[in-house]
Design a protein around this motif. Structure first.
Motif, mmCIF file in Angstrom:
data_model
loop_
_atom_site.group_PDB
_atom_site.id
_atom_site.type_symbol
_atom_site.label_atom_id
_atom_site.label_comp_id
_atom_site.label_asym_id
_atom_site.label_seq_id
_atom_site.Cartn_x
_atom_site.Cartn_y
_atom_site.Cartn_z
ATOM 1 N N ASN A 142 0.812 -1.228 0.000
ATOM 2 C CA ASN A 142 0.000 0.000 0.000
ATOM 3 C C ASN A 142 0.841 1.272 0.000
ATOM 4 O OD1 ASN A 142 -2.322 -1.628 0.166
ATOM 5 N ND2 ASN A 142 -2.122 -1.714 2.391
ATOM 6 N N ASN A 143 1.846 1.330 -0.873
ATOM 7 C CA ASN A 143 2.747 2.489 -0.991
ATOM 8 C C ASN A 143 3.503 2.789 0.307
ATOM 9 O OD1 ASN A 143 2.153 2.838 -3.663
ATOM 10 N ND2 ASN A 143 0.808 4.589 -3.360
ATOM 11 N N THR A 144 3.660 1.800 1.179
ATOM 12 C CA THR A 144 4.360 1.978 2.441
ATOM 13 C C THR A 144 5.449 0.927 2.561
ATOM 14 O OG1 THR A 144 2.353 2.823 3.474
ATOM 15 C CG2 THR A 144 4.099 2.083 4.949
ATOM 16 N N LEU A 145 6.673 1.387 2.824
ATOM 17 C CA LEU A 145 7.792 0.480 3.090
ATOM 18 C C LEU A 145 7.856 0.279 4.597
ATOM 19 C CD1 LEU A 145 10.248 -1.007 1.811
ATOM 20 C CD2 LEU A 145 11.597 1.005 2.389
ATOM 21 N N ILE A 146 7.836 -0.977 5.044
ATOM 22 C CA ILE A 146 7.862 -1.298 6.470
ATOM 23 C C ILE A 146 9.164 -2.018 6.771
ATOM 24 C CG2 ILE A 146 6.713 -2.513 8.353
ATOM 25 C CD1 ILE A 146 4.132 -2.309 6.614
ATOM 26 N N ILE A 147 10.013 -1.408 7.603
ATOM 27 C CA ILE A 147 11.298 -1.983 7.986
ATOM 28 C C ILE A 147 11.178 -2.468 9.420
ATOM 29 C CG2 ILE A 147 13.748 -1.502 8.322
ATOM 30 C CD1 ILE A 147 12.611 0.967 6.254
ATOM 31 N N THR A 148 11.591 -3.702 9.671
ATOM 32 C CA THR A 148 11.476 -4.307 10.989
ATOM 33 C C THR A 148 12.856 -4.750 11.473
ATOM 34 O OG1 THR A 148 9.276 -5.110 10.401
ATOM 35 C CG2 THR A 148 10.313 -6.117 12.312
ATOM 36 N N TYR A 149 13.176 -4.418 12.714
ATOM 37 C CA TYR A 149 14.425 -4.853 13.346
ATOM 38 C C TYR A 149 14.039 -5.554 14.649
ATOM 39 C CZ TYR A 149 19.270 -4.723 14.961
ATOM 40 O OH TYR A 149 20.534 -5.073 15.384
ATOM 41 N N GLN A 150 14.314 -6.847 14.751
ATOM 42 C CA GLN A 150 13.955 -7.619 15.940
ATOM 43 C C GLN A 150 14.746 -7.099 17.147
ATOM 44 O OE1 GLN A 150 11.450 -9.823 16.071
ATOM 45 N NE2 GLN A 150 11.115 -9.273 13.927
ATOM 46 N N LYS A 151 14.051 -6.852 18.252
ATOM 47 C CA LYS A 151 14.704 -6.332 19.454
ATOM 48 C C LYS A 151 15.618 -7.404 20.054
ATOM 49 C CE LYS A 151 10.995 -3.190 20.798
ATOM 50 N NZ LYS A 151 9.955 -2.891 21.785
ATOM 51 N N PRO A 152 16.841 -7.015 20.465
ATOM 52 C CA PRO A 152 17.725 -7.967 21.140
ATOM 53 C C PRO A 152 17.158 -8.357 22.503
ATOM 54 C CG PRO A 152 18.920 -5.996 20.463
ATOM 55 C CD PRO A 152 17.472 -5.737 20.231
ATOM 56 N N LYS A 153 17.593 -9.491 23.033
ATOM 57 C CA LYS A 153 17.054 -9.991 24.308
ATOM 58 C C LYS A 153 17.359 -9.045 25.457
ATOM 59 C CE LYS A 153 20.910 -13.228 25.099
ATOM 60 N NZ LYS A 153 21.699 -12.963 23.913
ATOM 61 N N GLU A 154 18.462 -8.285 25.393
ATOM 62 C CA GLU A 154 18.787 -7.324 26.449
ATOM 63 C C GLU A 154 17.731 -6.216 26.523
ATOM 64 O OE1 GLU A 154 22.768 -8.932 24.907
ATOM 65 O OE2 GLU A 154 20.926 -8.196 24.003
ATOM 66 N N ILE A 155 17.295 -5.740 25.386
ATOM 67 C CA ILE A 155 16.289 -4.677 25.359
ATOM 68 C C ILE A 155 14.929 -5.223 25.768
ATOM 69 C CG2 ILE A 155 15.014 -3.123 23.817
ATOM 70 C CD1 ILE A 155 17.639 -2.422 22.521
ATOM 71 N N LEU A 156 14.590 -6.438 25.333
ATOM 72 C CA LEU A 156 13.319 -7.046 25.741
ATOM 73 C C LEU A 156 13.264 -7.214 27.260
ATOM 74 C CD1 LEU A 156 12.907 -9.750 22.954
ATOM 75 C CD2 LEU A 156 11.539 -7.687 23.257
ATOM 76 N N ALA A 157 14.385 -7.638 27.860
ATOM 77 C CA ALA A 157 14.431 -7.804 29.313
ATOM 78 C C ALA A 157 14.303 -6.457 30.017
ATOM 79 C CB ALA A 157 15.735 -8.492 29.723
ATOM 80 N N ALA A 158 14.983 -5.427 29.497
ATOM 81 C CA ALA A 158 14.917 -4.093 30.101
ATOM 82 C C ALA A 158 13.503 -3.516 30.001
ATOM 83 C CB ALA A 158 15.923 -3.160 29.428
ATOM 84 N N GLU A 159 12.831 -3.728 28.866
ATOM 85 C CA GLU A 159 11.467 -3.220 28.704
ATOM 86 C C GLU A 159 10.494 -3.945 29.626
ATOM 87 O OE1 GLU A 159 10.540 -3.413 24.540
ATOM 88 O OE2 GLU A 159 11.643 -1.571 24.125
ATOM 89 N N GLU A 160 10.712 -5.239 29.826
ATOM 90 C CA GLU A 160 9.858 -5.996 30.744
ATOM 91 C C GLU A 160 10.030 -5.477 32.173
ATOM 92 O OE1 GLU A 160 9.577 -10.573 32.300
ATOM 93 O OE2 GLU A 160 10.108 -10.243 30.202
#
Length: 182
Positions: A142-160
């Motif tokens: 739909n005329n939109t470029l979507i770029i995804t970067y998987q979060k590292p486990k360190e950031i997932l743990a910090a966000e939790e």
């Protein structure tokens, strides 16, 4: 449906974040720091919808940018960082998205030389984590470029951990705080 958290740092910087109460997902993050004269500067949007120039000063009514220009914004999910670039009409085969490790940024190029963008991932810089090309992917719809970067486990743990801390904080307008107005 939103929880807004405002941070003041010792170096004079401010950060405001908004979270969805039901999912705990980050909706927006804005930074502001004092200008050279000591006054407050403008908010810089890191995550979420960019502020509309139409809401700004009246002189922007005379000359405005085209509504068909590409719009670059970040909108994270619980497991990944995600950027969306609207108004890019080219097919997916035209795009190339890669990681520049020495410059600590991601680069978007088109083979037809119509679009080029470099952007960094401030969250990885704050945690001093390296960029991983395997965590980067993109799609186009739909005329939109979507770029995804998987979060590292360190950031997932910090966000939790941050979500656990935020649940302990009582809201300023909940009425049961110990602030009294006179």
């Amino acid at each position: 449906g939103k929880r807004k958290i405002h941070y003041l740092f010792e170096d004079g910087k401010e950060m405001a974040e908004e979270y969805d109460i039901k999912t705990g997902q980050l909706i927006s993050r804005k930074w502001r720091e004092k200008n050279t004269l000591g006054g407050t500067g403008k908010w810089q949007v890191e995550v979420g919808e960019p502020t509309s120039p139409l809401l700004g000063a009246l002189e922007s009514e005379l000359i405005t940018e085209s509504s068909s220009n590409p719009i670059f914004m970040r909108k994270d999910t619980l497991s990944s960082f995600q950027w969306r670039i609207r108004n890019l009409p080219y097919p997916k085969e035209v795009y190339s998205v890669c990681v520049e490790e020495e410059q600590r940024c991601c680069v978007i190029r088109t083979s037809n030389k119509k679009y080029y963008k470099k952007f960094s991932i401030p969250d990885l810089d704050r945690y001093h984590l390296p960029l991983d090309a395997a965590a980067l992917s993109f799609t186009h719809a739909n005329n939109t470029l979507i770029i995804t970067y998987q979060k590292p486990k360190e950031i997932l743990a910090a966000e939790e951990q941050l979500q656990k801390e935020l649940k302990k904080i009582k809201a300023a307008n909940s009425g049961d705080g110990d602030c009294k107005t006179q």
